[in-house]
Design an enzyme around this catalytic site. Structure first.
Site, PDB file in Angstrom:
ATOM      1  N   ASP A 171     -13.844   3.246  -3.450  1.00  6.19           N
ATOM      2  CA  ASP A 171     -12.751   4.035  -2.894  1.00  6.19           C
ATOM      3  C   ASP A 171     -13.157   4.354  -1.459  1.00  6.19           C
ATOM      4  OD1 ASP A 171     -11.120   6.109  -1.993  1.00  6.19           O
ATOM      5  OD2 ASP A 171     -10.951   7.053  -3.954  1.00  6.19           O
TER       6      ASP A 171
ATOM      7  N   LYS B  39      -3.850   9.323   3.286  1.00  6.49           N
ATOM      8  CA  LYS B  39      -4.781   9.946   4.225  1.00  6.49           C
ATOM      9  C   LYS B  39      -4.750   9.197   5.563  1.00  6.49           C
ATOM     10  CE  LYS B  39      -5.529  12.336   0.502  1.00  6.49           C
ATOM     11  NZ  LYS B  39      -6.524  11.974  -0.463  1.00  6.49           N
TER      12      LYS B  39
ATOM     13  N   ARG C  43      11.669  -3.099  -8.612  1.00  2.00           N
ATOM     14  CA  ARG C  43      10.429  -2.625  -9.229  1.00  2.00           C
ATOM     15  C   ARG C  43       9.280  -3.617  -9.059  1.00  2.00           C
ATOM     16  NH1 ARG C  43      11.892  -2.150 -14.283  1.00  2.00           N
ATOM     17  NH2 ARG C  43      10.568  -3.856 -14.957  1.00  2.00           N
TER      18      ARG C  43
ATOM     19  N   TYR D 179     -13.827  11.185  -6.319  1.00  2.00           N
ATOM     20  CA  TYR D 179     -12.637  12.033  -6.381  1.00  2.00           C
ATOM     21  C   TYR D 179     -12.432  12.544  -7.816  1.00  2.00           C
ATOM     22  CZ  TYR D 179      -7.797  13.399  -5.462  1.00  2.00           C
ATOM     23  OH  TYR D 179      -6.640  14.106  -5.312  1.00  2.00           O
TER      24      TYR D 179
HETATM   25  C1  PLP Z   1      -6.552  11.802  -1.915  1.00  2.00           C
HETATM   26  C2  PLP Z   1      -7.551  10.904  -2.525  1.00  2.00           C
HETATM   27  C3  PLP Z   1      -7.249  10.139  -3.665  1.00  2.00           C
HETATM   28  C4  PLP Z   1      -5.930  10.250  -4.365  1.00  2.00           C
HETATM   29  O1  PLP Z   1      -4.911   9.723  -3.574  1.00  2.00           O
HETATM   30  P1  PLP Z   1      -3.377  10.194  -3.692  1.00  2.00           P
HETATM   31  O2  PLP Z   1      -2.697   9.386  -2.655  1.00  2.00           O
HETATM   32  O3  PLP Z   1      -3.354  11.667  -3.444  1.00  2.00           O
HETATM   33  O4  PLP Z   1      -2.942   9.874  -5.078  1.00  2.00           O
HETATM   34  C5  PLP Z   1      -8.212   9.284  -4.147  1.00  2.00           C
HETATM   35  N1  PLP Z   1      -9.418   9.178  -3.557  1.00  2.00           N
HETATM   36  C6  PLP Z   1      -9.741   9.899  -2.470  1.00  2.00           C
HETATM   37  C7  PLP Z   1     -11.078   9.728  -1.861  1.00  2.00           C
HETATM   38  C8  PLP Z   1      -8.824  10.784  -1.926  1.00  2.00           C
HETATM   39  O5  PLP Z   1      -9.165  11.507  -0.842  1.00  2.00           O
END
Ligand code: PLP
Length: 396
Positions: A188, A213, A63, A116
């Protein structure tokens, strides 16, 4: 040097392939092993005491970390030009972990409002239960951001580019506000990736990615990461060890493998995004295209000044179409699959109204600027001529 084949000045592709990895590996294998282990053992009692007293760089229990995940963390830190990276089991895990580690009751957090929706939902619905104040201001309204900062503000947060409107934050201006007002800044950067923009170099404190992504890049894993300075990430790593939102060794390896081709894939995503956006902009059935690489985009100048490329996401609107006519275009494409997410080798297409806003009222959709005729296309790495031809037949 133990942990890298890539120097600090290496280009993004060399860094993506080699950084963070040992030159010689177990079994003399060129690839890293997947240690399918939940715990790590000690030779004897004295070695446990040495581990604790000397803070040895080894694992103790799954963990708290695993060797494969450390490789990925070093690679991502190198790609972003950051001191340290902490990997999580998803992008949302990374956001929750970062904010929970740094915020206390009475603190406030200010977001640009195109971030997001789940990130903002976490703050609005959950952080507020712990006495953390949450404000949103219009995206790229720097005066509004400044005005929303109070002596209690601890964080300012934005995404860049935003999704699906693809607004591009002036990263230096954003970072400067954070520095001058003494608040932590978080970007982000999921949509731009370190290939297109390196926010830490502009002075931002933390960069966050949904590695689900572009970083993973193959639509086959979920992961998230926060990159920043070692001292600011120490409490984040500590909390992750308690929360348990860690990547399994198998998942970490998939991410390491995906990252090797990040620069190559991003070149193609950038080229496909631009080619598709240019085609759509010239099509008589298309009312408008949002893509920062187009001269018509409101943030084109900022993007051109700060970003290497604009990625694969393209948003467009079908002229005079209601939601069913818009859905008919989506149902007619043959290459992109219909589904949420972005950043993988396979193109994905969706109607935000249906995919993400179906249960919202028309007034709420208007507030989020999600009209019925909006389509979001996440270009993969297929040949741009094929994507363009497919869109042409779907629009015809
Ligand atoms: C998909 C996404 C998230 C969330 O990420 P997960 O891996 O699905 O938890 C956060 N910010 C952006 C810009 C995203 O496209």
């Amino acid at each position: 040097m133990l942990h890298t084949n890539a120097s600090d000045t290496a280009g993004p592709s060399t860094t993506a392939v080699h950084a963070g990895e040992a030159r010689q590996k177990p079994g003399f294998a060129i690839t890293d092993p997947i240690f399918a282990a939940s715990t790590y053992t000690f030779a004897n009692t004295q070695s446990i005491i040495d581990f604790i007293e000397q803070d040895q760089p080894r694992e103790e229990y799954g963990r708290y970390g695993n060797p494969g995940e450390r490789v990925v963390e070093r690679k991502l830190a190198a790609l972003e030009g950051g001191e340290e990276a902490v990997l999580f089991a998803s992008g949302m895990g990374a956001l929750v972990g970062l904010l929970m580690a740094h915020l206390n009751a009475g603190d406030e957090i200010v977001f640009f409002d195109e971030c997001y929706h789940r990130s903002r939902e976490f703050c609005r619905k959950h952080l507020t239960r712990f006495g953390v104040g949450f404000r949103e201001v219009p995206t790229c309204d720097y005066a509004a951001m400044e005005a929303a900062i109070t002596p209690r503000t601890k964080f300012i947060v934005s995404e860049s580019p935003t999704n699906p409107h693809l607004s591009v934050v002036d990263i230096e201006r954003f970072a400067e506000i954070g520095r001058r007002r003494g608040v932590l800044s978080l970007i982000d950067a999921t949509l731009c990736t370190p290939f297109n923009l390196r926010p830490l170099e502009a002075g931002v404190d933390f960069v966050l990615h949904s590695a689900t992504k572009y970083l993973g890049g193959h639509n086959d894993l979920l992961a998230g990461v926060v990159v920043g300075s070692a001292d600011k990430l120490a409490p984040v790593r500590q909390l992750r060890g308690i929360m348990g939102g860690i990547n399994s060794p198998h998942n970490a390896y998939l991410l390491e493998r995906g990252l090797k081709t990040l620069a190559l894939r991003m070149e193609r995503h950038n080229a496909n995004g631009l080619a598709v956006a240019r085609f759509l902009e010239s099509h008589p059935r298309v009312e408008r295209v949002l893509y920062p690489g187009l001269e018509s985009h409101p943030f084109h100048a900022v993007a051109a000044r700060t970003m290497r490329g604009c990625g694969g996401l393209v948003t467009f609107f079908i002229k005079g179409a209601d939601w069913r006519q818009t859905a008919a275009v989506i149902d007619a494409v043959r290459i992109p699959r219909i589904g949420p997410s972005l950043g993988g080798v396979e193109s994905l297409i969706e109607q935000p109204l249906v995919m993400s806003y179906w249960n919202y009222t028309p007034a709420e959709r208007a507030a989020f600027r999600i009209p019925d005729n909006m389509i979001r296309l996440a270009c993969g790495i297929e040949d741009s001529a094929d994507l363009v031809a497919d869109l042409a037949q779907a629009l015809g």
